[in-house]
Design a protein around this motif. Structure first.
Motif, PDB file in Angstrom:
ATOM      1  N   ASN A 141       0.801  -1.228   0.000  1.00  0.00           N
ATOM      2  CA  ASN A 141       0.000   0.000   0.000  1.00  0.00           C
ATOM      3  C   ASN A 141       0.834   1.279   0.000  1.00  0.00           C
ATOM      4  O   ASN A 141       0.655   2.153   0.854  1.00  0.00           O
ATOM      5  N   TRP A 188      -3.477  -7.996  -3.613  1.00  0.00           N
ATOM      6  CA  TRP A 188      -4.412  -8.324  -2.520  1.00  0.00           C
ATOM      7  C   TRP A 188      -5.848  -8.117  -2.987  1.00  0.00           C
ATOM      8  O   TRP A 188      -6.080  -7.396  -3.942  1.00  0.00           O
ATOM      9  N   GLY A 192     -11.397  -9.660  -5.936  1.00  0.00           N
ATOM     10  CA  GLY A 192     -12.332  -8.564  -5.681  1.00  0.00           C
ATOM     11  C   GLY A 192     -13.206  -8.848  -4.469  1.00  0.00           C
ATOM     12  O   GLY A 192     -14.350  -8.398  -4.389  1.00  0.00           O
ATOM     13  N   ILE A 230      -2.608 -13.982  -3.798  1.00  0.00           N
ATOM     14  CA  ILE A 230      -2.865 -14.631  -2.497  1.00  0.00           C
ATOM     15  C   ILE A 230      -4.359 -14.704  -2.188  1.00  0.00           C
ATOM     16  O   ILE A 230      -4.835 -14.107  -1.221  1.00  0.00           O
ATOM     17  N   LYS A 232      -7.996 -15.752  -0.779  1.00  0.00           N
ATOM     18  CA  LYS A 232      -8.405 -16.273   0.529  1.00  0.00           C
ATOM     19  C   LYS A 232      -9.731 -17.019   0.409  1.00  0.00           C
ATOM     20  O   LYS A 232     -10.619 -16.595  -0.333  1.00  0.00           O
ATOM     21  N   ASN A 242      -9.008 -22.958  -5.820  1.00  0.00           N
ATOM     22  CA  ASN A 242      -8.173 -21.800  -6.150  1.00  0.00           C
ATOM     23  C   ASN A 242      -6.747 -22.244  -6.485  1.00  0.00           C
ATOM     24  O   ASN A 242      -6.116 -21.691  -7.379  1.00  0.00           O
TER      25      ASN A 242
HETATM   26  P1  NAD Z   1     -10.112 -12.146  -2.044  1.00  0.00           P
HETATM   27  O1  NAD Z   1     -10.193 -11.258  -3.239  1.00  0.00           O
HETATM   28  O2  NAD Z   1      -9.104 -13.217  -1.969  1.00  0.00           O
HETATM   29  O3  NAD Z   1     -11.577 -12.746  -1.852  1.00  0.00           O
HETATM   30  C1  NAD Z   1     -11.867 -13.633  -0.815  1.00  0.00           C
HETATM   31  C2  NAD Z   1     -13.365 -13.981  -0.857  1.00  0.00           C
HETATM   32  O4  NAD Z   1     -13.709 -14.448  -2.158  1.00  0.00           O
HETATM   33  C3  NAD Z   1     -13.707 -15.127   0.088  1.00  0.00           C
HETATM   34  O5  NAD Z   1     -13.966 -14.642   1.393  1.00  0.00           O
HETATM   35  C4  NAD Z   1     -14.923 -15.725  -0.572  1.00  0.00           C
HETATM   36  O6  NAD Z   1     -16.081 -14.981  -0.242  1.00  0.00           O
HETATM   37  C5  NAD Z   1     -14.639 -15.523  -2.044  1.00  0.00           C
HETATM   38  N1  NAD Z   1     -14.023 -16.703  -2.690  1.00  0.00           N
HETATM   39  C6  NAD Z   1     -12.773 -17.197  -2.508  1.00  0.00           C
HETATM   40  N2  NAD Z   1     -12.555 -18.260  -3.300  1.00  0.00           N
HETATM   41  C7  NAD Z   1     -13.696 -18.448  -3.999  1.00  0.00           C
HETATM   42  C8  NAD Z   1     -14.092 -19.383  -4.968  1.00  0.00           C
HETATM   43  N3  NAD Z   1     -13.272 -20.333  -5.398  1.00  0.00           N
HETATM   44  N4  NAD Z   1     -15.349 -19.289  -5.479  1.00  0.00           N
HETATM   45  C9  NAD Z   1     -16.205 -18.319  -5.072  1.00  0.00           C
HETATM   46  N5  NAD Z   1     -15.881 -17.397  -4.153  1.00  0.00           N
HETATM   47  C10 NAD Z   1     -14.640 -17.454  -3.618  1.00  0.00           C
HETATM   48  O7  NAD Z   1     -10.078 -11.161  -0.771  1.00  0.00           O
HETATM   49  P2  NAD Z   1      -9.162 -10.795   0.443  1.00  0.00           P
HETATM   50  O8  NAD Z   1      -9.220 -11.809   1.510  1.00  0.00           O
HETATM   51  O9  NAD Z   1      -9.524  -9.386   0.754  1.00  0.00           O
HETATM   52  O10 NAD Z   1      -7.659 -10.787  -0.135  1.00  0.00           O
HETATM   53  C11 NAD Z   1      -6.816 -11.920  -0.138  1.00  0.00           C
HETATM   54  C12 NAD Z   1      -5.665 -11.742   0.811  1.00  0.00           C
HETATM   55  O11 NAD Z   1      -4.937 -10.556   0.508  1.00  0.00           O
HETATM   56  C13 NAD Z   1      -6.068 -11.529   2.273  1.00  0.00           C
HETATM   57  O12 NAD Z   1      -6.505 -12.719   2.882  1.00  0.00           O
HETATM   58  C14 NAD Z   1      -4.801 -10.960   2.834  1.00  0.00           C
HETATM   59  O13 NAD Z   1      -3.854 -11.985   3.044  1.00  0.00           O
HETATM   60  C15 NAD Z   1      -4.361 -10.043   1.698  1.00  0.00           C
HETATM   61  N6  NAD Z   1      -4.818  -8.637   1.896  1.00  0.00           N
HETATM   62  C16 NAD Z   1      -3.874  -7.700   2.154  1.00  0.00           C
HETATM   63  C17 NAD Z   1      -4.243  -6.375   2.342  1.00  0.00           C
HETATM   64  C18 NAD Z   1      -3.197  -5.351   2.594  1.00  0.00           C
HETATM   65  O14 NAD Z   1      -3.524  -4.241   3.013  1.00  0.00           O
HETATM   66  N7  NAD Z   1      -1.937  -5.653   2.374  1.00  0.00           N
HETATM   67  C19 NAD Z   1      -5.592  -5.995   2.282  1.00  0.00           C
HETATM   68  C20 NAD Z   1      -6.547  -6.977   2.014  1.00  0.00           C
HETATM   69  C21 NAD Z   1      -6.142  -8.294   1.817  1.00  0.00           C
END
Ligand code: NAD
Length: 279
Positions: A141, A188, A192, A230, A232, A242
Motif C-alpha cells: 500500500n 491483494w 475482488g 494470495i 483467501k 483456487n
Molecule cells: P479475495 O479477493 O481473496 O476474496 C476472498 C473472498 O472471495 C472469500 O472470502 C470468498 O467470499 C470468495 N471466494 C474465494 N474463493 C472463492 C471461490 N473459489 N469461489 C467463489 N468465491 C470465492 O479477498 P481478500 O481476503 O480481501 O484478499 C486476499 C488476501 O490478501 C487476504 O486474505 C490478505 O492476506 C491479503 N490482503 C492484504 C491487504 C493489505 O492491506 N496488504 C488488504 C486486504 C487483503
C-alpha cells in the motif's frame, strides 16, 4: 501434486507465485485452514500482525511436518508500530507468535503518509535483513512517490509491493512503476473479495470455455500477467479449487478481455494508500 511456480526477487530470493491469504480469519480457524492450504499444495502464506492470527498460522506450521525451507511466510508491520525502534520490537513479537527464527518476507503494511515514519521503518527492515532475521523485505500500500523516497533515501529497493489489484482495478500504472524498478507486484483482494467480479459475464464465458470456475479464471489472469497472488477462502473445496487455477492456461484474447474490465479508480474497494492514514 501440482506446485506453484516461483518468481525471483531483486535480492536473489524467490517466492511461490500463488499463495494463501488469511485476512479476517479467526486465530483458531487459521490453524485449520492453513493446514488445509498446505494439504492442497500451497507453500506460501500471507498474514499480518493486525489479522490477529499469526499464532494460529504458527501452530499450523508447527504441526504441518513441513520444514522451514519448504514454506514461505509473509507477515506485516502494523501502522501503530512504525518507527525504527518500535519496528524492531514489533518484529520480535510477530516472530514469537509465528514460532519462527527467520522470516521469508516482512512488509510495511501501509505507507501512512501523514505519519511520515515509513523511511525510518524501512531502515529497521533493512537492519533486520542485514542481521539475517528476514530474508526479503518489501512494502504494501505505497504510492509511486513513497516507493521513490524509500529508494532515494536508503538505496534499497523493496523486493515486492503488495497492493489492491483485481480485474476491476488492475493498477496498470503502479504495476509498470514496480516492474521498471525491479519490484514484483503482489495482488491483494485478487478476487475482488468475491463479489460482483465472480458473477461477471465475460469471466463466466471464459470460465466455460476452459471448463474452469470464475475464481480460477481470475487467478489464472493474475498468474499470466506476472502478479504474485494470495486468494483467501475458509472453505476447503474453494482452497483446493483456487490452487487448481495453476492448471488453467488462458490465451491472449482471454487475458486482454479480462484486462479490459478495469474501471480505474471506480474499481477500488479499499482505502487509497496515497492519502489514507489510520491507526
Ligand atoms: P479475495 O479477493 O481473496 O476474496 C476472498 C473472498 O472471495 C472469500 O472470502 C470468498 O467470499 C470468495 N471466494 C474465494 N474463493 C472463492 C471461490 N473459489 N469461489 C467463489 N468465491 C470465492 O479477498 P481478500 O481476503 O480481501 O484478499 C486476499 C488476501 O490478501 C487476504 O486474505 C490478505 O492476506 C491479503 N490482503 C492484504 C491487504 C493489505 O492491506 N496488504 C488488504 C486486504 C487483503
Amino acid at each position: 501434486m501440482t506446485s506453484s511456480p516461483n518468481l525471483t526477487f531483486n535480492d536473489g530470493n524467490s517466492i511461490p507465485q500463488l499463495g494463501y491469504g488469511v485476512w479476517q480469519v479467526e486465530d483458531d480457524v487459521a490453524e485449520k485452514v492453513v493446514r488445509q492450504a498446505f494439504e492442497a499444495g500451497y507453500r506460501h502464506i500471507d498474514t499480518a500482525k493486525i489479522y490477529g492470527n499469526e499464532a494460529g498460522v504458527g501452530r499450523a506450521i508447527a504441526s504441518s511436518g513441513l520444514k522451514p525451507e519448504e514454506i514461505f511466510i509473509t507477515t506485516k508491520l502494523w501502522n501503530a508500530d512504525q518507527g525504527y525502534e518500535s519496528t524492531l520490537a514489533a518484529f520480535e513479537e510477530s516472530m514469537d507468535r509465528l514460532g519462527l527464527e527467520t522470516l521469508d518476507l516482512y512488509l510495511i503494511h501501509w505507507m501512512q503518509p501523514k505519519q511520515d515514519k515509513f523511511v525510518d521503518t524501512w531502515k529497521a527492515l533493512i537492519e533486520l535483513q542485514k542481521r539475517g532475521r528476514i530474508k526479503s523485505i518489501g512494502v504494501s500500500n505505497f504510492s509511486k512517490e513513497g516507493l521513490q523516497r524509500l529508494i532515494d533515501e536508503t538505496g534499497v529497493v523493496p523486493a515486492i509491493h503488495q497492493i489492491e489489484l483485481h480485474p476491476f482495478f488492475n493498477q496498470a500504472e503502479l504495476r509498470d512503476f514496480d516492474a521498471s524498478h525491479g519490484i514484483l507486484t503482489q495482488a491483494w483482494s485478487p478476487l475482488g473479495q468475491g463479489g460482483e467480479l465472480l458473477e461477471n459475464a465475460a469471466i463466466a464465458q471464459i470460465a466455460a470455455k476452459h471448463g474452469a470456475t470464475p475464481a480460477q479464471v481470475v487467478i489464472a489472469w493474475h498468474l499470466a500477467i506476472g502478479n504474485v497472488v494470495i486468494p483467501k477462502s475458509v472453505t476447503e473445496s474453494r482452497i483446493q479449487e483456487n490452487f487448481a487455477a495453476l492448471d488453467v492456461t488462458l490465451d491472449e484474447a482471454d487475458i486482454e478481455a479480462i484486462t479490459g474490465l478495469d474501471r480505474g479508480a471506480e474499481g477500488r474497494i479499499g482505502p487509497d494508500p496515497a492519502v489514507s492514514d489510520f491507526a
